[in-house]
Design a protein around this motif. Structure first.
Motif, mmCIF file in Angstrom:
data_model
loop_
_atom_site.group_PDB
_atom_site.id
_atom_site.type_symbol
_atom_site.label_atom_id
_atom_site.label_comp_id
_atom_site.label_asym_id
_atom_site.label_seq_id
_atom_site.Cartn_x
_atom_site.Cartn_y
_atom_site.Cartn_z
ATOM 1 N N GLY A 34 0.789 -1.217 0.000
ATOM 2 C CA GLY A 34 0.000 0.000 0.000
ATOM 3 C C GLY A 34 0.820 1.264 0.000
ATOM 4 N N GLU A 35 2.108 1.166 -0.120
ATOM 5 C CA GLU A 35 2.977 2.339 -0.131
ATOM 6 C C GLU A 35 3.487 2.549 -1.555
ATOM 7 N N PHE A 36 2.558 2.555 -2.498
ATOM 8 C CA PHE A 36 2.904 2.557 -3.914
ATOM 9 C C PHE A 36 3.816 3.707 -4.293
ATOM 10 N N TRP A 37 3.433 4.934 -3.927
ATOM 11 C CA TRP A 37 4.201 6.096 -4.381
ATOM 12 C C TRP A 37 5.604 6.100 -3.803
ATOM 13 N N GLN A 38 5.750 5.684 -2.557
ATOM 14 C CA GLN A 38 7.089 5.631 -1.952
ATOM 15 C C GLN A 38 7.938 4.575 -2.657
ATOM 16 N N ARG A 39 7.328 3.423 -2.971
ATOM 17 C CA ARG A 39 8.065 2.375 -3.670
ATOM 18 C C ARG A 39 8.430 2.807 -5.091
ATOM 19 N N LEU A 40 7.511 3.509 -5.760
ATOM 20 C CA LEU A 40 7.802 4.005 -7.104
ATOM 21 C C LEU A 40 8.953 5.004 -7.060
ATOM 22 N N LYS A 41 8.937 5.882 -6.089
ATOM 23 C CA LYS A 41 10.012 6.864 -5.930
ATOM 24 C C LYS A 41 11.349 6.156 -5.696
ATOM 25 N N SER A 42 11.359 5.146 -4.846
ATOM 26 C CA SER A 42 12.581 4.384 -4.576
ATOM 27 C C SER A 42 13.076 3.687 -5.837
ATOM 28 N N PHE A 43 12.147 3.099 -6.594
ATOM 29 C CA PHE A 43 12.501 2.419 -7.841
ATOM 30 C C PHE A 43 13.159 3.395 -8.818
ATOM 31 N N ARG A 44 12.559 4.574 -8.953
ATOM 32 C CA ARG A 44 13.118 5.581 -9.863
ATOM 33 C C ARG A 44 14.490 6.040 -9.405
ATOM 34 N N GLN A 45 14.686 6.174 -8.097
ATOM 35 C CA GLN A 45 15.993 6.572 -7.573
ATOM 36 C C GLN A 45 17.047 5.496 -7.852
ATOM 37 N N GLU A 46 16.647 4.224 -7.730
ATOM 38 C CA GLU A 46 17.572 3.130 -8.040
ATOM 39 C C GLU A 46 17.973 3.161 -9.505
ATOM 40 N N LEU A 47 16.990 3.386 -10.383
ATOM 41 C CA LEU A 47 17.299 3.466 -11.816
ATOM 42 C C LEU A 47 18.277 4.610 -12.082
ATOM 43 N N ASN A 48 18.019 5.772 -11.487
ATOM 44 C CA ASN A 48 18.898 6.921 -11.680
ATOM 45 C C ASN A 48 20.302 6.629 -11.166
ATOM 46 N N GLU A 50 21.784 3.824 -11.008
ATOM 47 C CA GLU A 50 22.439 2.859 -11.895
ATOM 48 C C GLU A 50 22.681 3.444 -13.285
ATOM 49 N N GLY A 51 22.180 4.653 -13.524
ATOM 50 C CA GLY A 51 22.337 5.261 -14.836
ATOM 51 C C GLY A 51 21.441 4.632 -15.886
ATOM 52 N N ILE A 52 20.335 4.054 -15.447
ATOM 53 C CA ILE A 52 19.404 3.389 -16.359
ATOM 54 C C ILE A 52 18.312 4.378 -16.748
ATOM 55 N N TRP A 53 18.030 4.465 -18.035
ATOM 56 C CA TRP A 53 16.973 5.343 -18.525
ATOM 57 C C TRP A 53 16.030 4.504 -19.371
ATOM 58 N N ILE A 54 14.739 4.592 -19.094
ATOM 59 C CA ILE A 54 13.726 3.888 -19.883
ATOM 60 C C ILE A 54 13.045 4.919 -20.762
ATOM 61 N N GLU A 55 13.154 4.748 -22.056
ATOM 62 C CA GLU A 55 12.511 5.669 -22.995
ATOM 63 C C GLU A 55 10.995 5.572 -22.833
ATOM 64 N N PRO A 56 10.290 6.696 -22.795
ATOM 65 C CA PRO A 56 8.828 6.678 -22.614
ATOM 66 C C PRO A 56 8.093 5.857 -23.663
ATOM 67 N N ASP A 57 8.619 5.807 -24.898
ATOM 68 C CA ASP A 57 7.916 5.074 -25.953
ATOM 69 C C ASP A 57 7.953 3.559 -25.750
ATOM 70 N N VAL A 58 8.736 3.083 -24.785
ATOM 71 C CA VAL A 58 8.774 1.644 -24.478
ATOM 72 C C VAL A 58 7.385 1.161 -24.080
ATOM 73 N N PHE A 59 6.613 2.034 -23.435
ATOM 74 C CA PHE A 59 5.306 1.651 -22.927
ATOM 75 C C PHE A 59 4.158 1.972 -23.885
ATOM 76 N N ASP A 60 4.484 2.490 -25.069
ATOM 77 C CA ASP A 60 3.439 2.786 -26.056
ATOM 78 C C ASP A 60 2.705 1.505 -26.445
ATOM 79 N N GLY A 61 1.392 1.568 -26.428
ATOM 80 C CA GLY A 61 0.581 0.431 -26.852
ATOM 81 C C GLY A 61 0.463 -0.690 -25.834
ATOM 82 N N VAL A 62 1.025 -0.508 -24.646
ATOM 83 C CA VAL A 62 0.971 -1.553 -23.621
ATOM 84 C C VAL A 62 -0.420 -1.629 -23.004
ATOM 85 N N ARG A 63 -1.014 -0.489 -22.759
ATOM 86 C CA ARG A 63 -2.325 -0.451 -22.112
ATOM 87 C C ARG A 63 -3.432 -0.470 -23.160
#
Length: 73
Positions: A34-48, A50-63
């Protein structure tokens, strides 16, 4: 070490085997769901970090953009 488990009454059932002898004292840090936003923030910080960048178009057409099924009440 990070392991997951589930609380059942006064016990915590672990999902994985751990290599700790019986009787060994341990310390737990409890995180609940139930702590979605905190976990999302932590995930994004981990990606940053590690120098990992996910292009926004990766998720095009997924939903599915359809309106879904009709609900009759």
């Amino acid at each position: 070490m990070q392991i997951k488990g589930i609380k059942k009454g006064r016990n915590i059932e672990l999902f994985d085997n751990i290599d700790i002898p019986d009787g060994q004292e341990i310390s737990l840090s409890i995180e609940t769901g139930g702590e979605f936003w905190q976990r999302l923030k932590s995930f994004r910080q981990e990606l940053n970090a590690e120098g990992i960048w996910i292009e926004p178009d990766v998720f095009d057409g997924v939903r599915d953009s359809s309106s879904g099924q009709e609900v009759i009440l």
